[in-house]
Design an enzyme around this catalytic site. Structure first.
Site, short mmCIF file in Angstrom:
data_model
loop_
_atom_site.label_atom_id
_atom_site.label_comp_id
_atom_site.label_asym_id
_atom_site.label_seq_id
_atom_site.Cartn_x
_atom_site.Cartn_y
_atom_site.Cartn_z
N ASN A 141 0.79 -1.17 0.10
CA ASN A 141 -0.09 -0.16 -0.11
C ASN A 141 0.88 1.22 0.07
O ASN A 141 0.46 2.21 -0.71
CB ASN A 141 -1.05 -0.02 1.10
N TYR A 189 8.15 -11.70 11.54
CA TYR A 189 8.68 -10.60 11.56
C TYR A 189 9.80 -10.87 10.36
O TYR A 189 9.95 -10.08 9.34
CB TYR A 189 9.31 -10.23 12.64
#
Ligand code: UDP
Length: 359
Positions: A141, A189
């Site tokens: 995004n 992560y």
């Protein structure tokens, strides 16, 4: 006592501004979007941008950031806060899809800094999906915004992309590919940051976006999250030492980390954002001095004059044994290296924490 000295935030910000101005690093009049701008590192970046008279747009959903990090910026005319989770699309200036979140009055963004993500290993077990989303969907995004505005894109990646490197790959340079467990407790992560880097390179290749990737190593200092649930080693040990609780060293304490003070890290980050020589590059920014966790425990115990005992607890699964960056690329391209000693950085961090503890 020394650690009871008041922490002077303005002094640190001014020091950071001086270091940057010596090399004419300024973002004046640039519109900079900082995702994760209310977080530990993001809020330091916002502070510099606001002081340098950039137009700073801070995007955060307070998942790990905090309103208290940016409260003092809220009334500034060149600071704008937008509550938003970057894992969901957001548009600036224009969106052809009316159902999308669109901030219509911000027409042109010059730089997108994607800094949003939880980063503490203690949170990997409770929030793995949101961590994966911030670094994959969130990166996509944020890249979409950079594409729409022809903006520079800066991605904050991590030393975790190297995983648990063998001795002969420490100090670790940017061309080491990593030794990562894709299904371990840290994979949400490590692997999402690796995927985030791949997104950056894909947008650079396919859409000709101007990009830069920084790999950040263990940073601490004022505003690092504080409390046993966040579990980072520096705040944990300081909290334990200030309260004369047991200092909990995991494993035998011989694992190493390269602790860097926050203003050194942010100086390196902003030099990299600014310098054209860093275009398309991946650069390690961290301290090139390696400390064992046991050494850290002893230093913090001494600096706080604490009567805490150092105790040993099991080492978490996949906890990296050694971590230390090769920073020759940062020295060469950015003319940057850390200058704050571990003790000096810890003293300031302890001063900040002790004021916090007294509240
Ligand atoms: N650690 C520790 N005691 C604690 C918290 C962490 O010994 O109370 C160790 C942890 O196992 C790791 C190192 O300190 O080896 C750094 O942990 P941190 O969570 O700060 O960052 P990491 O580098 O692992 O992301």
């Amino acid at each position: 006592m020394d650690f009871k000295l008041k922490y002077d935030f303005d002094q640190d910000v001014n020091e950071l501004l001086n270091r940057l101005s010596k090399e004419n690093i300024s973002f004046k009049n640039k519109t900079v979007l900082v995702s994760g701008g209310a977080g530990f590192l993001g809020s330091w970046v916002c502070d510099v941008l606001v002081k340098q008279r950039a137009n700073c747009i801070c995007l955060d959903n307070f998942s790990s950031g905090s309103g208290s990090n940016i409260a003092h910026l809220m009334d500034k005319d060149n600071f704008r806060f937008i509550y938003h989770d970057i894992s969901n699309p957001i548009y600036f200036g224009f969106s052809s899809y009316p159902e999308n979140v669109c901030v219509g009055d911000i027409k042109k963004i010059d730089i997108v800094m994607h800094m949003a993500s939880r980063a503490s290993p203690f949170e990997f077990k409770d929030h793995p999906i949101s961590i994966l989303k911030s670094n994959t969907l969130g990166t996509m995004n944020a890249l979409g915004i950079a594409k729409a505005h022809n903006a520079l894109f800066f991605y904050t990646s991590t030393s975790e992309v190297y995983g648990n490197p063998p001795d002969d790959a420490v100090p670790t340079s940017e061309d080491y590919f990593g030794h990562v467990n894709p299904v371990g407790p840290r994979s949400c992560y490590d692997e999402s940051k690796r995927a985030g880097e791949a997104f950056v390179k894909a947008y650079e290749l396919q859409h000709k976006i101007r990009t830069k990737i920084v790999r950040i190593f263990n940073t601490s200092g004022p505003r690092i999250r504080y409390g046993p649930e966040f579990g980072r080693v520096v705040p944990n040990f300081i909290h334990q030492a200030l309260n004369d609780q047991d200092i909990t060293v995991f494993g035998d304490g011989m694992q190493t980390r390269p602790f860097i003070y926050v203003i050194d890290e942010v100086e390196g980050i902003l030099k990299m954002v600014h310098k054209d020589e860093a275009l398309k590059e991946v650069i390690n920014i961290g301290n090139d001095k390696e400390y064992t966790i046991l050494e850290l425990a002893k230093i913090i115990k001494d600096l706080t004059n604490s009567s805490s005992k150092i105790v040993f607890k099991p080492l978490p699964i996949d906890d990296p044994i050694r971590r230390c960056p090769d920073i020759s690329k940062a020295k060469r391209i950015l003319n940057w290296e850390p200058t704050t000693s571990l003790e000096e950085g810890l003293r300031k961090t302890i001063a900040w924490f002790s004021a916090y503890e007294e509240k």
